[in-house]
Write an enzyme that holds these catalytic residues in place. Sequence first.
Site, PDB file in Angstrom:
ATOM      1  CG  ASP A   1      -0.486  80.557 -36.592  1.00  0.00           C
ATOM      2  OD1 ASP A   1      -0.641  81.082 -35.465  1.00  0.00           O
ATOM      3  OD2 ASP A   1      -1.003  81.024 -37.627  1.00  0.00           O
TER       4      ASP A   1
ATOM      5  CD  GLU B   1      -2.573  86.551 -35.604  1.00  0.00           C
ATOM      6  OE1 GLU B   1      -3.052  87.688 -35.722  1.00  0.00           O
ATOM      7  OE2 GLU B   1      -1.550  86.194 -36.219  1.00  0.00           O
TER       8      GLU B   1
HETATM    9 ZN   LIG Z   1       1.487  87.608 -34.748  1.00  0.00          ZN
END
Ligand SMILES: [Zn+2]
Length: 395
Positions: free
Chosen positions: A87, A153
């Site tokens: 992401d 994340e």
């Molecule tokens: Zn990162």
Amino acid sequence: MVEEAVLDAAAAAVDPDEVLAYTRALIAAKSENPGGTEDRAAAVASDILTGVGADPEIVRSEAGRPSVVASLGAESGPSLAWNGHLDVVPAGSLDTWRHDPWAGEIDDDGRLIGRGAADMKGPIGAALAAASALRRAGTPLAGSLVFHLAADEELAGVHGTKVLWERGMLTQDAAIVGEPSELQVGLAERGGAWFTATAFGKAAHGSQPHRGVNAITSMARFLLRLPEVLPDIEHPLVGRPTVNAATIEGGSAPNVVPDRCEVDIDRRIVPGEIDPDAVRAPFLAIIEALRGEYPEVEIEVRLREWTDAAEASPDTDIARTAVEAVRATTGTAPELAGFTGITDARFYINQADIPTVICGPGSLRVAHTADEWVPVDELVAGARAYARIFAASLA
Ligand SMILES: [Zn+2]
């Protein structure tokens, strides 16, 4: 001990065009978080992994978010995880960009530009190109190289690396988290304690404020003393703890004394700060002190979320191997570094107790900004350093 010639051959087999092609394909596969899913990026990564001889598997969180897990090499022997997140933070307003965030253009200064160029489609492209180089060089792998390309994340990793840990997949002998570190070797990161402070007052007619208690005024007195919550400590790698008042909300109308004011506070913690009550205590002490002078002050502070800091030992094979690989690639010994932000490394270090380093091309200074970039040279150097680390750890 792996022969130097094997490491040199693996590094030399890195193809700069391939590093760029992988990275650009990943950048083009939008995966904004919040706002999207990682499916397109996961598909691109899976195709590349299949092409280098792996059999990738998509692991979905309960919410359906995809992480890609794939291994190369032998089934027994030593194992090394390479972790990167699929992401990216949203591109934001496009008029703040001079380049197309998804095109992966290269400018005259040799910078590859795009959302995720540094954080962290670039490092993923470099790691995949390193795996491809090992195959091209015919590097013997006596162990397994395991890719964990994770979802989510940027919003705390709850749908990504955390899921891999919960499903028992963080079992490797060592791990590299490829966050952009300018190829320094990161061994520690700060954590976060997010608090919500609520001030309570008493509503009154705005023309008669003396009949009420102004919650915003109480909060203002409190906020001005916030720096006092920080202990006088300094970690050798991540520095000092910090505190930041992040959001504020209060009052109901221009002619009413506000009876409530709420502030979200981001207190970053350093390794060694492990007790939420101890971190919260100085907030309460300020409120106590304020009440001595202003008895009407009434403020509650509650912990909303706690993320542990993490610290890995420098005295591990993976740390020594990473330092040597970067030195052999760039000619300069990397520094042992700390990360001010929170990364998925904490799952490997704290939860799975795996020797871990944070090391990747690109700089955190440009991560999350418009026209995010990574120097092409550094990206290719990252791939060569990874090729050396993979070969040295597993051959
Ligand atoms: Zn990162």
